[in-house]
Scaffold this active site. Structure first.
Site: not given
Ligand code: NAD
Length: 489
Positions: A183, A258, A292, A392
């Site tokens: 997803k 991650e 990230c 962040e």
């Molecule tokens: P997000 O947490 O809003 O969403 C990430 C994914 O998780 C999406 O598919 C979302 O729909 C899903 N999701 C959100 N809440 C959920 C829940 N309660 N249960 C199940 N699924 C859920 O994050 P974002 O805004 O898409 O991404 C930005 C963040 O991602 C930043 O903090 C960035 O640093 C981090 N990031 C980390 C890495 C890494 O490798 N460490 C890489 C890229 C981005």
């Protein structure tokens, strides 16, 4: 087979990809996908729910035993075929990534190449899925430790690299013999759905790869709560990581989380200033600061701070911001809430004493009247406890702080609840060895900009997550160990 999408009122409406078929959601609601540069609706996807999660996971479970029974080299050949198709469709997929996510086209091409590389790297590992044979303490007995698949994996991905993050999870999950339900973030679902269509062309057995669309709150949470998946791998926010951790506890599911980062960028007094400036700019402003591992806060030795800051600000002011379909350096922020978050963070920093060295607000002018544009911004700060130094930003804003010596730089760098990546510029071998020992981060870049290798390891500590991806350690997470005691007396 039904088509992957249909045209509804001039906009492509996609379906879910479940069990090798394009299927309607049981929830008759759709999510509009917006182009961050123009705010135009470019497509819509199902706002999937618990029934869709169930169908996708059941399909993945049904496909898994036969997939795991294939020789790993055969699974690898599927991944290579998919990687080839992704590269053949590079330009088309890159343009979809630009349209849904907003990064400049040359970066999107790089993302698509990276997506293919994750798959070919995983395919290369096919012949290295080894275990152990160890002697028993009993006579006429051997102990075998095998690495076997978990079963069904759920992959939840962030919006900043929708195509690459999908393949970063899919490659190792599939080569290990798992099947997967992906997803993507609800704002950037299109490239993953297009890659799902390429798995049909590559003749993947139905159900091995399933891609569903919906919000994290509904569909994501339903996938995590469902009893079928054994491993949940998330790339996303700390908030989502913690929610998933709590919800996965009921079934003791395995997690790879991650999450976010707040990378320090330490510039010692002996640093090559030109190289440090170039790396600091690239590591902050690539993908509009939405990576990230981005450079999120800088500590520069007081003795060189004047020259460094002057050259850094000049380089930031030279960045070309604009239409990401053209050759520019910085595109829009991904969404309106993201833009507003960055704006609030800058306002809060300046009202707490930060000085704006360049930028500081939204882009002005006719070309930026639509879309989510923020100026590349440099701030000067004096207090490491300010929110702009601790939270962040994930946008085109970086604060600089002067430090009295290397020790102070190291100490302040470690003063963070995040622990993903860190940057240091020094030519001094002793300093280099100290920082390698003392910096508490999972990924450290010495005298170079960021950018991780597909065969290395990408892992954060503290709030940056638990787990880690890429290379042999990342792959190992997609296996469980099975121990067999063989008595042949
Ligand atoms: P997000 O947490 O809003 O969403 C990430 C994914 O998780 C999406 O598919 C979302 O729909 C899903 N999701 C959100 N809440 C959920 C829940 N309660 N249960 C199940 N699924 C859920 O994050 P974002 O805004 O898409 O991404 C930005 C963040 O991602 C930043 O903090 C960035 O640093 C981090 N990031 C980390 C890495 C890494 O490798 N460490 C890489 C890229 C981005």
């Amino acid at each position: 087979m039904p088509a992957m999408k249909e045209l509804v009122k001039g906009v492509d409406r996609y379906k879910h990809f479940i069990g090798g078929q394009w299927v309607e959601s049981t929830v008759k609601e759709w999510i509009d996908v917006e182009n961050p540069a123009t705010e135009a609706v470019i497509a819509s996807v199902p706002n999937g729910g618990a029934d869709d999660a169930d169908r996708a996971l059941v399909a993945a479970r049904a496909a898994q035993p036969a997939w795991e029974a294939l020789p790993p080299a055969t699974r690898g050949q599927y991944l290579r075929d998919l990687a080839r198709l992704i590269l053949e469709n590079r330009e088309r997929l890159a343009r979809i990534v630009v349209a849904e996510q907003g990064k400049p086209i040359q970066e999107a091409r790089g993302e698509i190449e990276g997506a293919a590389l994750y798959l070919t790297y995983a395919a290369e590992e096919a012949r290295r899925i080894t275990g152990d044979i160890i002697p028993s303490d009993m006579p006429d007995e051997q102990i075998w430790i095998q690495r076997v698949a978990h079963g069904v994996v759920v992959g939840l991905t962030a919006w900043n690299y929708p195509a690459a993050l999908m393949c970063r999870k899919m490659g190792p999950a599939l080569i290990a013999g798992n099947t997967i339900v992906i997803k993507s973030h609800e704002g950037t679902p299109l490239s993953a759905l297009e890659i799902a269509q390429l798995t049909v062309q590559a003749d993947f057995p139905p159900g091995v790869v399933n891609v569903v669309s919906g919000t994290g709150e509904n569909l994501g949470a339903a996938l995590v709560r469902h009893p079928i998946p054994r491993l949940i791998t998330l790339t996303g926010s700390v908030r989502a990581g913690k929610e998933i951790f709590r919800s996965a506890a009921d079934d003791l599911k395995l997690l790879r989380l991650e999450l976010g980062g707040k990378a320090p960028f330490v510039v010692a007094e002996d640093a090559d200033i030109g190289a440090a400036v170039r790396a600091a700019v690239l590591s902050r402003f690539e993908n509009c600061g939405q990576i990230c591992i981005c450079n999120e806060r800088m500590y520069v030795h007081r003795r060189i701070a004047g020259e460094f800051t002057e050259r850094f600000v000049a380089a930031v002011e030279a960045l070309k911001v604009g239409d990401p379909t053209l050759l520019v350096d910085v595109g829009p922020k991904f969404s309106r809430p993201e833009l507003e978050k960055v704006e609030r963070m800058v306002e809060r920093a300046t009202s707490s004493g930060a000085e704006v060295l360049t930028g500081g607000g939204r882009m002005a002018g006719e070309a930026f009247s639509k879309g989510h544009w923020f100026q590349p911004t440099v701030l000067s700060v004096e207090d490491n406890q300010m929110a702009i130094m601790q939270d962040e930003v994930f946008g085109p804003v970086v604060p600089i702080m002067k430090v009295d010596d290397f020790d102070e730089g190291l100490r302040l760098a470690n003063e963070s609840r995040y622990g993903l990546s860190a940057y240091v510029f020094t030519k001094d071998m002793r300093r280099m060895m100290r920082l390698v020992r003392e910096l508490k981060f999972g990924e450290i870049y010495v005298n170079r900009p960021g950018g991780d290798a597909v065969h290395a390891h990408h892992a954060g500590i503290r709030d940056s997550g638990i787990g880690g991806e890429d290379g042999k350690y990342g792959l190992d997470a997609y296996f469980q160990k099975k121990t067999i005691y063989v008595n042949y007396a």
